[in-house]
Design a protein around this motif. Structure first.
Motif, short mmCIF file in Angstrom:
data_model
loop_
_atom_site.label_atom_id
_atom_site.label_comp_id
_atom_site.label_asym_id
_atom_site.label_seq_id
_atom_site.Cartn_x
_atom_site.Cartn_y
_atom_site.Cartn_z
N MET A 188 12.21 -6.36 -8.06
CA MET A 188 11.57 -5.67 -9.04
C MET A 188 10.07 -6.20 -9.30
O MET A 188 9.21 -5.36 -9.54
N ARG A 189 9.84 -7.61 -9.13
CA ARG A 189 8.28 -8.05 -9.17
C ARG A 189 7.71 -6.99 -8.19
O ARG A 189 6.15 -6.57 -8.55
N LYS A 190 7.99 -6.84 -6.94
CA LYS A 190 7.24 -6.01 -5.96
C LYS A 190 6.95 -4.24 -6.47
O LYS A 190 6.14 -3.75 -6.33
N VAL A 191 8.12 -3.90 -7.11
CA VAL A 191 8.02 -2.58 -7.50
C VAL A 191 6.94 -2.50 -8.88
O VAL A 191 6.46 -1.35 -8.91
N MET A 192 7.02 -3.49 -9.57
CA MET A 192 6.05 -3.39 -10.90
C MET A 192 4.70 -3.54 -10.21
O MET A 192 3.71 -2.98 -10.90
N GLU A 193 4.32 -4.16 -8.94
CA GLU A 193 3.03 -4.19 -8.68
C GLU A 193 2.72 -2.95 -8.11
O GLU A 193 1.48 -2.54 -8.26
N ALA A 250 3.93 -0.08 -9.18
CA ALA A 250 3.63 0.56 -10.45
C ALA A 250 2.25 0.48 -10.97
O ALA A 250 1.76 1.39 -11.66
N ALA A 251 1.88 -0.76 -11.11
CA ALA A 251 0.50 -1.00 -11.61
C ALA A 251 -0.63 -0.39 -10.95
O ALA A 251 -1.53 -0.06 -11.64
N LEU A 252 -0.51 0.23 -9.68
CA LEU A 252 -1.36 0.98 -9.07
C LEU A 252 -1.46 2.42 -9.28
O LEU A 252 -2.30 2.93 -8.90
N ILE A 253 -0.36 2.87 -10.02
CA ILE A 253 -0.34 4.36 -10.40
C ILE A 253 -1.52 4.79 -11.52
O ILE A 253 -1.65 4.17 -12.31
N LYS A 254 -2.33 5.72 -10.89
CA LYS A 254 -3.36 5.99 -11.99
C LYS A 254 -2.61 7.11 -12.86
O LYS A 254 -2.03 7.96 -12.41
N ARG A 255 -3.30 7.02 -14.00
CA ARG A 255 -2.78 8.19 -14.91
C ARG A 255 -3.78 9.22 -15.13
O ARG A 255 -5.00 9.23 -14.95
#
Length: 89
Positions: free
Chosen positions: A77-82, A84-89
């Motif tokens: 999950m730690r890597k998934v969150m990394e 996810a943080a790269l997704i631009k809105r």
């Protein structure tokens, strides 16, 4: 690599799948981490595999017992969150 598979069994073939699983040996390049089932014929398999080919080798003989199979690579999950943080809105 870690993979998660979600399967839906053909109800009439669940007994056949259980018999197949009993006599099946280990699959080279695959380590079964967890294998879970539900009373409605859904299952989740977590496996560690050396390659995508090993995942194919593991699941291909069982396709006859499944209505559907979804296989996903999995990360902590730690890597998934990394990511996810790269997704631009």
């Amino acid at each position: 690599m870690l993979f998660v598979a979600i399967v839906s069994c053909i109800p009439e073939r669940i007994k056949d799948l259980a018999e197949f699983a009993k006599r099946r040996g280990a699959v080279e390049g695959v380590k079964l981490v967890g294998d879970y089932g539900t009373p409605v014929g859904k299952g989740v398999t977590i496996l560690e595999a050396e390659s995508e080919e090993a995942v194919f080798t593991y699941f291909s003989p069982m396709l006859q017992f499944f209505r559907s199979v979804e296989i996903y690579p999995a990360l902590p999950m730690r890597k998934v969150m990394e990511f996810a943080a790269l997704i631009k809105r």
